[in-house]
Design a protein around this motif. Structure first.
Motif, PDB file in Angstrom:
ATOM      1  N   UNK A  64       0.846  -1.063  -0.080  1.00  0.00           N
ATOM      2  CA  UNK A  64       0.024  -0.221  -0.039  1.00  0.00           C
ATOM      3  C   UNK A  64       0.782   1.154  -0.055  1.00  0.00           C
ATOM      4  N   UNK A  65       0.260   2.424  -0.249  1.00  0.00           N
ATOM      5  CA  UNK A  65       0.966   3.697  -0.105  1.00  0.00           C
ATOM      6  C   UNK A  65      -0.056   4.730  -0.876  1.00  0.00           C
ATOM      7  N   UNK A  66       0.527   5.839  -0.547  1.00  0.00           N
ATOM      8  CA  UNK A  66      -0.065   7.005  -1.157  1.00  0.00           C
ATOM      9  C   UNK A  66       0.799   7.293  -2.274  1.00  0.00           C
ATOM     10  N   UNK A  67      -0.030   7.849  -3.392  1.00  0.00           N
ATOM     11  CA  UNK A  67       0.402   7.972  -4.781  1.00  0.00           C
ATOM     12  C   UNK A  67       1.571   9.341  -4.751  1.00  0.00           C
ATOM     13  N   UNK A  68       1.414  10.060  -3.827  1.00  0.00           N
ATOM     14  CA  UNK A  68       1.989  11.326  -3.632  1.00  0.00           C
ATOM     15  C   UNK A  68       3.351  10.957  -2.714  1.00  0.00           C
TER      16      UNK A  68
ATOM     17  N   UNK B 126      12.316  19.708  -0.943  1.00  0.00           N
ATOM     18  CA  UNK B 126      11.775  20.241  -2.096  1.00  0.00           C
ATOM     19  C   UNK B 126      11.595  19.157  -3.169  1.00  0.00           C
ATOM     20  N   UNK B 127      12.434  17.955  -3.209  1.00  0.00           N
ATOM     21  CA  UNK B 127      12.304  17.069  -4.294  1.00  0.00           C
ATOM     22  C   UNK B 127      11.060  16.304  -3.810  1.00  0.00           C
ATOM     23  N   UNK B 128      10.578  16.008  -2.721  1.00  0.00           N
ATOM     24  CA  UNK B 128       9.486  15.414  -2.265  1.00  0.00           C
ATOM     25  C   UNK B 128       8.255  16.107  -2.718  1.00  0.00           C
ATOM     26  N   UNK B 129       8.255  17.331  -2.332  1.00  0.00           N
ATOM     27  CA  UNK B 129       7.091  18.204  -2.861  1.00  0.00           C
ATOM     28  C   UNK B 129       6.819  18.203  -4.067  1.00  0.00           C
ATOM     29  N   UNK B 130       8.036  18.283  -4.964  1.00  0.00           N
ATOM     30  CA  UNK B 130       7.698  18.541  -6.512  1.00  0.00           C
ATOM     31  C   UNK B 130       6.969  17.168  -6.866  1.00  0.00           C
ATOM     32  N   UNK B 131       7.846  16.092  -6.154  1.00  0.00           N
ATOM     33  CA  UNK B 131       7.204  14.906  -6.907  1.00  0.00           C
ATOM     34  C   UNK B 131       5.669  14.589  -6.607  1.00  0.00           C
ATOM     35  N   UNK B 132       5.267  15.241  -5.261  1.00  0.00           N
ATOM     36  CA  UNK B 132       3.851  15.113  -4.829  1.00  0.00           C
ATOM     37  C   UNK B 132       2.839  16.092  -5.647  1.00  0.00           C
ATOM     38  N   UNK B 133       3.346  17.026  -5.848  1.00  0.00           N
ATOM     39  CA  UNK B 133       2.533  18.008  -6.948  1.00  0.00           C
ATOM     40  C   UNK B 133       2.297  17.575  -8.445  1.00  0.00           C
ATOM     41  N   UNK B 134       3.428  16.827  -8.737  1.00  0.00           N
ATOM     42  CA  UNK B 134       3.161  16.351 -10.039  1.00  0.00           C
ATOM     43  C   UNK B 134       2.340  15.143 -10.108  1.00  0.00           C
ATOM     44  N   UNK B 135       2.369  14.239  -9.137  1.00  0.00           N
ATOM     45  CA  UNK B 135       1.452  13.111  -9.073  1.00  0.00           C
ATOM     46  C   UNK B 135      -0.094  13.491  -8.722  1.00  0.00           C
ATOM     47  N   UNK B 136      -0.054  14.542  -7.904  1.00  0.00           N
ATOM     48  CA  UNK B 136      -1.578  15.067  -7.843  1.00  0.00           C
ATOM     49  C   UNK B 136      -2.110  15.656  -8.953  1.00  0.00           C
TER      50      UNK B 136
END
Length: 335
Positions: free
Chosen positions: A175-179, A259-269
């Motif tokens: 399991x996981x969150x896509x972000x 910031x890398x994690x934030x950028x990944x999360x925004x892209x996946x959202x």
């Protein structure tokens, strides 16, 4: 104040004029500051809440924080719900709580598998020997997966929020969150996992809801409307405009965030339409419909996850959403 906020304030009559002294309110999130909360931090950073009359404090959640209990106790005014299952539970317990907006149109929950191991389609996941799932997931969405698709209880092994067992077993899923978790797997395992967003296969709850006590709606509907509208504007700017102000607050409030994690999360959202898809594209971020809430409830009753007999109109109101807030701003930002 930025040009975008000033332009929007001049165009939208939905936002009431700010009072001389903004009303102080607290919004309790359900986890530590992250991109998944970005719209709220953006609305705080760029003055959108203040523009319509609220002085908002964001109170982060976390492992040792129960902001939902603080909402029930009247200590905070707004709370970030996970998904509709929590509201169903509140109604079953007679708690006078209402969902007033849903800023995630899709639950971000995913199942991940290793690529090239024969588990590259949703249908093939019923044959995965091991699925690492936490207890909450097993008792909620996995019960629906068993009911709707034939997944089996014996496939499940406990997930302790450590990816090592999944990384070591190529014939497993997790399991996981896509972000979030796919990023961790890419960093630790050096590969891009298969991602199956359960919302795209029928687990169509709204998520990242805004919950308030019914008394707040009765006593100060203007504050509720302000928070819902300003949050929709914050999310629109965060996804389609300059998110740097919101991100700066997140990074300041969470020393472990990058910031890398934030950028990944925004892209996946954006890629998966977590915040903005379906109805929200035409009636604004935060959208909800009675039909979708009722349909999800029926699925959860059938799967044994939610109790029968809940009066659904007790758990939500559509009075504050579906007004088109942010739609014109999105067009402006994406031209």
């Amino acid at each position: 104040m930025t040009r975008t906020v000033l332009t929007l304030a001049s165009l939208l009559v939905a936002l009431p004029a700010a009072a001389q002294d903004p009303t102080p309110v607290t919004f309790g999130t359900n986890w530590l500051p992250q991109a998944e909360h970005g719209g709220y931090y953006q609305a705080l950073a760029d003055g959108t809440y203040e523009e319509c009359g609220l002085d908002v404090t964001i109170a982060p959640g976390g492992p040792q924080v129960n902001n939902r209990a603080l909402l029930l106790a009247g200590k905070i005014q707004f709370h970030m719900g996970g998904n509709l299952l929590q509201a169903f539970s509140a109604a079953n317990e007679g708690i006078p709580l209402k969902v007033v907006a849903a800023h995630f149109q899709k639950e971000p929950q995913v199942i991940m598998t290793h690529p090239g191991e024969g588990f590259d389609t949703w249908e093939s996941l019923t044959e995965v020997p091991t699925l690492f799932l936490g207890e909450n997931g097993y008792q909620s969405y996995y019960q629906w997966m068993m009911d709707a698709y034939g997944f089996k209880a014996e496939q499940r092994k406990p997930y302790t929020f450590n990816p090592a067992p999944f990384l070591a077993d190529k014939k497993s899923g997790q399991q996981g969150y896509v972000t979030s978790e796919p990023y961790a797997i890419e960093q630790a395992g050096g590969f891009v996992p298969n991602i199956f967003l359960i919302a795209d296969y029928g687990f169509d709850t709204y998520a990242t809801t805004v919950e308030v006590m019914s008394s707040l709606i009765e006593e100060d509907p203007e504050a509720v409307q302000c928070f819902v509208d300003a949050s929709a504007l914050g999310w629109t700017t965060y996804l389609y405009g300059d998110a740097s102000a919101g991100n700066a607050l997140i990074l300041e409030a969470n020393a472990d965030m990058t910031q890398d994690q934030i950028d990944f999360s925004i892209a996946k959202m954006k890629e998966y339409g977590i915040v903005d898809s379906g109805e929200s594209e035409t009636v604004g971020i935060g959208a909800m419909t009675a039909e979708r809430i009722e349909g999800f409830y029926e699925k959860m009753v059938a799967a044994g996850v939610a109790p029968e007999g809940i009066e659904l109109t007790d758990i939500y109101t559509l009075d504050f959403v579906n007004k088109g807030v942010g739609v014109d701003l999105k067009k402006e930002l994406t031209q």
